[in-house]
Design an enzyme around this catalytic site. Sequence first.
Site, short mmCIF file in Angstrom:
data_model
loop_
_atom_site.label_atom_id
_atom_site.label_comp_id
_atom_site.label_asym_id
_atom_site.label_seq_id
_atom_site.Cartn_x
_atom_site.Cartn_y
_atom_site.Cartn_z
N HIS A 46 -9.94 20.16 -27.64
CA HIS A 46 -10.49 18.81 -27.84
C HIS A 46 -9.56 17.90 -28.64
O HIS A 46 -9.78 16.69 -28.69
CB HIS A 46 -11.85 18.89 -28.53
N GLU A 147 -20.66 30.10 -28.89
CA GLU A 147 -21.11 28.71 -29.01
C GLU A 147 -22.13 28.30 -27.95
O GLU A 147 -22.29 27.11 -27.66
CB GLU A 147 -19.91 27.76 -28.97
N ASP A 173 -21.73 22.75 -29.85
CA ASP A 173 -22.10 23.30 -28.54
C ASP A 173 -23.26 24.27 -28.65
O ASP A 173 -24.15 24.30 -27.79
CB ASP A 173 -20.89 23.98 -27.90
#
Length: 285
Positions: A46, A147, A173
């Site tokens: 990310h 996650e 998440d």
Amino acid sequence: MRSNTVKARWARGEVTYGGWLSIANPFTAEIMAHAGFDWLCIDMQHGVIDYAAAVTMLQVIGATETIPFVRVPWNEPGIIGKVLDAGAMGVIIPMVNSPEEAKAAVGACRYHPEGFRSYGPTRAAYYAGMDYFAGANREVACIPMVETRQALERLDEILSVPGIDAVYVGPADLSITLGLPPRMDNEGAFEEARLRIARACRERGVVAGIHGNASLAAKHAAAGFQMITVSGDAGALAAQAAADLRLARGPAAPPPPPGAGNGERVPNPSAMPPGAGNGERGAYG
């Protein structure tokens, strides 16, 4: 081969504190590396970081005592092998939801007979030592992420896969898949999952890690987490810039815009706005 001091501290039962790198710049990485973190993670999932930038960041981190980790974009052996060959001492692997996916992650991190990693430590041998092959399976940390609800349902199976050194919780998440807002911290089902993961890791001799911030560090350490993210380059830059500007403008200064804080300027530190930094998706895990 160079010792992975983070793994050594885990083996002694110690808590390690890390920083998160989302900015594709060797100078910001160098500044963070000199701040005294036990480890830094270069976020290729990310963060705005590609492979070429990650290599330069590994080089500057490697000039310090800080241990370099990389979060790869996905559980794919090609990119896992490339970041290890570039000198990462550990790999954080996202969205590992089954023991089969955990075995694939381990295999990509280990040379035969423990895995199927291809040999070619182009930079790693210069950074970690020309005896790299002899120690790599021992020193490299394989860190799948837990996650999702799916991973929780198969947590015991995932933790039983040989070769996993730690698992790393992505709070945002995980929260989403539990029907909660994407935050650093949540109550209810998320809190139950957080404590369950820490307990299961302790029972199986796997290190528990979690994405967080400084205000949550004590809480995570008390639960048994030994790998805790406490800061990030983007968030630290945004927070300090906003604080300096507000101080200069004085008491009548308007409030900082969304995304300018790293916890302390947000009413709820665990519900930071987009762009607030500190790691995953600009604060989310």
